[in-house]
Design an enzyme around this catalytic site. Structure first.
Site, PDB file in Angstrom:
ATOM      1  N   SER A  98       0.303  14.003  -1.191  1.00 36.08           N
ATOM      2  CA  SER A  98       1.572  14.725  -1.294  1.00 36.08           C
ATOM      3  C   SER A  98       1.376  16.197  -1.614  1.00 36.08           C
ATOM      4  CB  SER A  98       2.444  14.104  -2.388  1.00 36.08           C
ATOM      5  OG  SER A  98       1.849  14.313  -3.665  1.00 36.08           O
ATOM      6  N   LEU A 139       2.612   9.074   2.383  1.00 34.15           N
ATOM      7  CA  LEU A 139       1.935  10.041   1.516  1.00 34.15           C
ATOM      8  C   LEU A 139       0.874   9.358   0.664  1.00 34.15           C
ATOM      9  CD1 LEU A 139       4.924  12.299   0.384  1.00 34.15           C
ATOM     10  CD2 LEU A 139       3.248  12.704   2.198  1.00 34.15           C
ATOM     11  N   ARG A 153       0.941   6.919  -1.468  1.00 35.01           N
ATOM     12  CA  ARG A 153       1.351   6.753  -2.868  1.00 35.01           C
ATOM     13  C   ARG A 153       1.201   8.040  -3.678  1.00 35.01           C
ATOM     14  NH1 ARG A 153      -0.914   2.465  -0.629  1.00 35.01           N
ATOM     15  NH2 ARG A 153       0.277   0.520  -0.719  1.00 35.01           N
ATOM     16  N   GLY A 154       1.477   9.133  -3.005  1.00 31.18           N
ATOM     17  CA  GLY A 154       1.425  10.437  -3.652  1.00 31.18           C
ATOM     18  C   GLY A 154       0.084  11.133  -3.558  1.00 31.18           C
ATOM     19  N   TYR A 210      10.904  -6.445  -6.082  1.00 27.94           N
ATOM     20  CA  TYR A 210      10.670  -5.154  -6.723  1.00 27.94           C
ATOM     21  C   TYR A 210      11.358  -5.172  -8.087  1.00 27.94           C
ATOM     22  CZ  TYR A 210       9.236  -3.210  -2.152  1.00 27.94           C
ATOM     23  OH  TYR A 210       8.617  -2.944  -0.959  1.00 27.94           O
TER      24      TYR A 210
END
Length: 336
Positions: free
Chosen positions: A217, A211, A213-214, A58
């Site tokens: 959300s 979620l 990746r939003g 990452y």
């Protein structure tokens, strides 16, 4: 708030019912504020979150160093409760490009040495290859992690994005605590073949992307401008008509959330929590505000009528678009 706990499989540690996925604090979702990221990790630990998930690739080690900083600056009691879950094996170039996966035993131990240094810890609690190396039998990769367990550098063995057959082979090699897989209301591919196997073998699931990746959300809008480095710029679910369709599902979910007096994100996370004690959702909060919202999902109680309404509003396979671009889908053993 007291966060309930769940145990990772029959061999793994007891962890908080929600874990914190830290990837977005370093990469793939646009710029992040380092100070706010550290503060969010501190807030998570203070709230009782114990599981911190990362990957050595990452932002080429940035995320591990960020977590290391957060742990160093946290109160001793909070630092000691933290459990690290680390993925390894993805190969990167200086330009940030991706060049495959390396699951060779020597590479496994090399990756672990650097992760321990960046995190500033003497052991990793759960260690797993991010994707199966097609050129190395999973038995060899898992066997190398088992040697690290014997030496005290790793406590428990995990897997990531693997299919049912690979899970069986890995579990026959050494005890597996959990498998990390994407699982959400609109991402339910693991239910048919993979979940039955993990449950048969007593292996838990740490669910990422809860979620999507939003996307579900309740905060993502069709006119949102994404930066060039944002993964969602290339994600099929966030493109054109796919996005418009998927956001209609979110609006249907919003109606149910409003009826219960909770947010869309809280309802979506609560749904994942309801799927079984063997599933631990990872929330990708990058700010204290979003963390607080996610933790609120622990107070959401879903009865049979609620679950039926959610299923009717967002049926399985109702989303449009693959969860990764086609080139990345080819590396997912879990999709085979």
């Amino acid at each position: 708030m007291t966060i309930p706990t769940r145990t990772l499989g029959t061999t793994g540690p007891q962890v908080s019912a929600l874990g914190l996925g830290c990837m977005g604090m370093s990469a793939l979702y646009g710029d992040a504020d380092r100070a706010e990221s550290v503060a969010t990790i501190h807030a998570a630990l203070e709230a009782g979150v114990t599981l911190l998930d990362t990957g050595d690739f990452y932002a080429m080690g940035h995320n591990e160093m960020l977590i290391g900083e957060a742990l160093r600056t946290a109160p001793a009691a909070r630092r000691e409760q933290a459990l690290t879950s680390v993925k390894f094996g993805a190969l990167r170039g200086p330009d940030g490009g991706w060049s495959g996966y390396d699951g060779r035993p020597a590479a496994v131990k090399n990756f672990a040495a650097y992760s321990l240094q960046r995190l500033g810890v003497d052991h990793i609690d759960v260690y797993r290859i991010a994707r199966v190396d097609p050129d190395v039998p999973i038995e060899e990769t898992v066997g190398a992690i088992a040697e690290l367990v014997e030496q005290g550098y790793v406590r428990h063995i995990g897997l990531s994005e693997v299919g049912a057959d690979t899970i069986r082979r890995a579990a026959a090699t050494a005890p597996i605590a959990d498998v990390q897989l994407e699982y959400a209301l609109i991402t339910r591919g693991i239910e048919d073949r993979i979940l039955p196997v993990t449950r048969e073998l007593g292996i838990s699931v740490t669910a990422y992307g809860v979620l999507s990746r939003g996307l579900i959300s309740g905060h993502f809008t069709s006119d949102r401008q994404l930066g060039a480095s944002d993964f969602r710029t290339h994600s099929p679910r966030f493109q054109g008509e796919n996005l418009q369709h998927n956001l209609t599902l979110v609006e249907q979910l919003r109606k149910l959330a409003e009826q219960k007096g909770v947010s869309v994100a809280q309802l979506a996370i609560a749904w994942v929590l309801s799927r079984g004690e063997d599933i631990v959702p990872l929330v990708g909060a990058r700010t204290r505000e979003r963390l607080a919202e996610s933790l609120g999902a622990l107070d959401v109680v879903l009865d049979a009528a609620d679950l039926a309404a959610i299923e009717a509003a967002v049926p399985a396979d109702s989303a449009v678009g693959d969860r990764y671009p086609s080139a990345m889908m080819a590396h997912l053993d879990s999709e085979r």
